[in-house]
Design a protein around this motif. Structure first.
Motif, mmCIF file in Angstrom:
data_model
loop_
_atom_site.group_PDB
_atom_site.id
_atom_site.type_symbol
_atom_site.label_atom_id
_atom_site.label_comp_id
_atom_site.label_asym_id
_atom_site.label_seq_id
_atom_site.Cartn_x
_atom_site.Cartn_y
_atom_site.Cartn_z
ATOM 1 N N PRO A 25 0.835 -1.215 0.000
ATOM 2 C CA PRO A 25 0.000 0.000 0.000
ATOM 3 C C PRO A 25 0.870 1.266 0.000
ATOM 4 C CG PRO A 25 -0.907 -1.603 1.513
ATOM 5 C CD PRO A 25 0.411 -2.166 1.047
ATOM 6 N N GLN A 26 1.993 1.205 0.724
ATOM 7 C CA GLN A 26 2.894 2.365 0.793
ATOM 8 C C GLN A 26 3.457 2.705 -0.597
ATOM 9 O OE1 GLN A 26 3.626 4.180 3.609
ATOM 10 N NE2 GLN A 26 4.789 5.555 2.265
ATOM 11 N N LEU A 27 3.957 1.682 -1.304
ATOM 12 C CA LEU A 27 4.530 1.939 -2.632
ATOM 13 C C LEU A 27 3.431 2.346 -3.619
ATOM 14 C CD1 LEU A 27 7.047 2.024 -4.446
ATOM 15 C CD2 LEU A 27 6.767 -0.444 -4.858
ATOM 16 N N MET A 28 2.251 1.742 -3.491
ATOM 17 C CA MET A 28 1.135 2.123 -4.367
ATOM 18 C C MET A 28 0.824 3.618 -4.184
ATOM 19 S SD MET A 28 -2.806 0.776 -4.493
ATOM 20 C CE MET A 28 -2.493 -0.949 -4.339
ATOM 21 N N TRP A 29 0.802 4.033 -2.939
ATOM 22 C CA TRP A 29 0.501 5.431 -2.608
ATOM 23 C C TRP A 29 1.584 6.363 -3.188
ATOM 24 C CZ3 TRP A 29 -3.559 8.011 -1.042
ATOM 25 C CH2 TRP A 29 -3.397 9.292 -0.527
ATOM 26 N N GLU A 30 2.844 5.987 -2.950
ATOM 27 C CA GLU A 30 3.969 6.831 -3.426
ATOM 28 C C GLU A 30 3.979 6.958 -4.953
ATOM 29 O OE1 GLU A 30 6.912 5.462 0.184
ATOM 30 O OE2 GLU A 30 7.625 5.184 -1.877
ATOM 31 N N PRO A 40 -8.889 5.822 -5.635
ATOM 32 C CA PRO A 40 -10.142 5.980 -4.866
ATOM 33 C C PRO A 40 -9.901 5.883 -3.354
ATOM 34 C CG PRO A 40 -10.032 3.798 -5.839
ATOM 35 C CD PRO A 40 -8.793 4.505 -6.279
ATOM 36 N N TYR A 41 -8.686 6.227 -2.884
ATOM 37 C CA TYR A 41 -8.334 6.193 -1.459
ATOM 38 C C TYR A 41 -7.649 7.508 -1.117
ATOM 39 C CZ TYR A 41 -8.187 1.310 -3.080
ATOM 40 O OH TYR A 41 -8.468 0.113 -3.688
ATOM 41 N N HIS A 42 -7.714 7.887 0.197
ATOM 42 C CA HIS A 42 -7.105 9.145 0.618
ATOM 43 C C HIS A 42 -5.899 8.970 1.520
ATOM 44 C CE1 HIS A 42 -11.280 10.000 -0.525
ATOM 45 N NE2 HIS A 42 -10.688 10.979 -1.171
ATOM 46 N N SER A 43 -5.539 7.708 1.793
ATOM 47 C CA SER A 43 -4.359 7.447 2.628
ATOM 48 C C SER A 43 -3.940 5.991 2.450
ATOM 49 C CB SER A 43 -4.693 7.692 4.099
ATOM 50 O OG SER A 43 -5.640 6.731 4.524
ATOM 51 N N VAL A 44 -2.731 5.704 2.941
ATOM 52 C CA VAL A 44 -2.234 4.320 2.908
ATOM 53 C C VAL A 44 -3.171 3.425 3.737
ATOM 54 C CG1 VAL A 44 -0.300 2.836 3.607
ATOM 55 C CG2 VAL A 44 0.160 5.081 2.602
ATOM 56 N N GLU A 45 -3.636 3.955 4.871
ATOM 57 C CA GLU A 45 -4.531 3.169 5.748
ATOM 58 C C GLU A 45 -5.835 2.819 5.027
ATOM 59 O OE1 GLU A 45 -3.046 6.100 6.759
ATOM 60 O OE2 GLU A 45 -1.454 4.950 7.754
ATOM 61 N N GLU A 46 -6.320 3.767 4.224
ATOM 62 C CA GLU A 46 -7.560 3.484 3.476
ATOM 63 C C GLU A 46 -7.354 2.368 2.454
ATOM 64 O OE1 GLU A 46 -10.010 6.411 1.489
ATOM 65 O OE2 GLU A 46 -10.054 7.645 3.297
ATOM 66 N N ILE A 47 -6.164 2.348 1.865
ATOM 67 C CA ILE A 47 -5.878 1.262 0.902
ATOM 68 C C ILE A 47 -5.942 -0.066 1.648
ATOM 69 C CG2 ILE A 47 -4.196 0.257 -0.708
ATOM 70 C CD1 ILE A 47 -3.037 3.053 -1.142
#
Ligand code: HPA
Ligand code: ZN
Length: 330
Positions: A25-30, A40-47
């Protein structure tokens, strides 16, 4: 030594791992931030919270959407490098990695982009950690035979660095028979062949993978237990099953880990192995899959060592390399 220590200390091979399913999730976010992709997410936690699947298809919808952040060579390098670093930490000394070219080419990413990124990471990890890697090019079974044949041709410049072809994606309604000619051509070209079968699909799909695709291994295959004759054949021929316990739990193939049949299959003499499938989606890398089995089923030290040995026996390493590692497990 406690089993947890033994699990992490033993040298192991992983044979069923989708590299796209190791995207954290971290790399996806970055990567989404870097490429200005709106998720469709607003944070790593949401992913992380979104990873609640009811079946294979509900997982695949998120998995293919996640792959959207992989755009350039460096993205693929980072993805592969993160997984290989984790292998090193877990004493995974050899890994046979599936990748889905059609997922990327369908999104406009050229074959050379992901292949160069993957191969660079493989080379660095070989040098730094001594880990050995084989690559398995997987066809998406919800696409057509013609698309698979096209992908086989698109891969031509990379044939010498690809060891096997596979078949994955949505199983129900997509029996292996559709790919008989593709797999025959792949075998003529010298590739080893594997196929997902008997995860959600019925034993008949495992029969087809064996009789029509002539697979060297079955990915998953846990539903073979519903057919005694099939189980006997798999045992007699020692056709490896690459089983993924946490995946089976997360995708509701089983309701509870205590129902998992892998140790029963092992004790019945089938060549089963433990694998992580899509570790960042299913909540565990290889050692965590072993540990989850131990917690739910109580694994003996002998079963644990046998599973580690099986991982080398079932691999595409040479007989000499297999023996070298098997001796180290004892
Ligand atoms: N099954 C089928 N296709 C897949 C899987 C799986 O577990 N993971 C990634 N693609
Ligand atoms: Zn899989």
């Amino acid at each position: 030594m406690s089993l947890k220590h033994l699990i992490s200390a033993l040298p192991k091979a992983e044979l069923h791992l989708h590299i796209e399913g190791s995207l954290s999730p971290q790399l996806m976010w970055e990567l989404a931030q870097k490429h200005h992709i709106s998720l469709p997410y607003h944070s790593v936690e949401e992913i992380e919270k979104a990873y609640n699947f009811s079946d294979l298809q509900s997982f695949l919808d998120l998995y293919y959407a996640g792959a959207d952040v992989l755009r350039n060579e460096d993205d693929f390098y980072q993805l592969m490098m993160a997984y290989l670093q984790r292998c090193h930490q877990e004493n995974v000394v050899h890994t046979e990695i599936m990748f889905d070219p059609q997922t990327h080419t369908d999104r406009g990413v050229p074959f050379s982009t992901f292949m160069k990124g993957f191969l660079k990471a493989v080379q660095v990890a070989k040098g730094e950690y001594g880990i050995s890697v084989k690559l398995i090019m997987s066809f998406l079974r919800h696409l057509s035979e013609a698309q698979a044949l096209q992908t086989l041709r698109d891969a031509e410049a990379w044939y010498d660095v690809i060891d096997a072809v596979g078949l994955d994606s949505s199983e129900l309604g997509h029996p292996p028979e559709k790919f008989e000619r593709v797999f025959a051509e792949a075998r003529t070209l010298g590739f080893k062949v594997v196929a997902h079968a008997g995860e959600e699909g019925p034993p008949d799909y495992i029969w087809q993978a064996i009789n029509l695709l002539s697979v060297d291994r079955i990915d998953h295959g846990v539903r073979c237990q519903e057919d005694e004759e099939l189980m006997e054949l798999i045992k007699q021929r020692q056709i490896p099953l690459t089983v993924c316990p946490l995946s089976n739990l997360k995708l509701c193939v089983i309701d509870d880990m205590s129902q998992h049949n892998i140790l029963k299959l092992l004790d019945a003499g089938l060549l089963v192995t433990v694998n992580s499938d899509d570790p960042t989606y299913f909540g565990g890398f290889l050692n965590e899959n072993f540990e989850a089995l131990d917690v739910a089923l109580g694994m003996t030290e002998a079963q644990c060592r046998q599973l580690a040995k099986n991982s080398f026996t079932a691999s595409f390493l040479s007989e000499e390399e297999k023996q070298k590692w098997i001796e180290k497990v004892d």
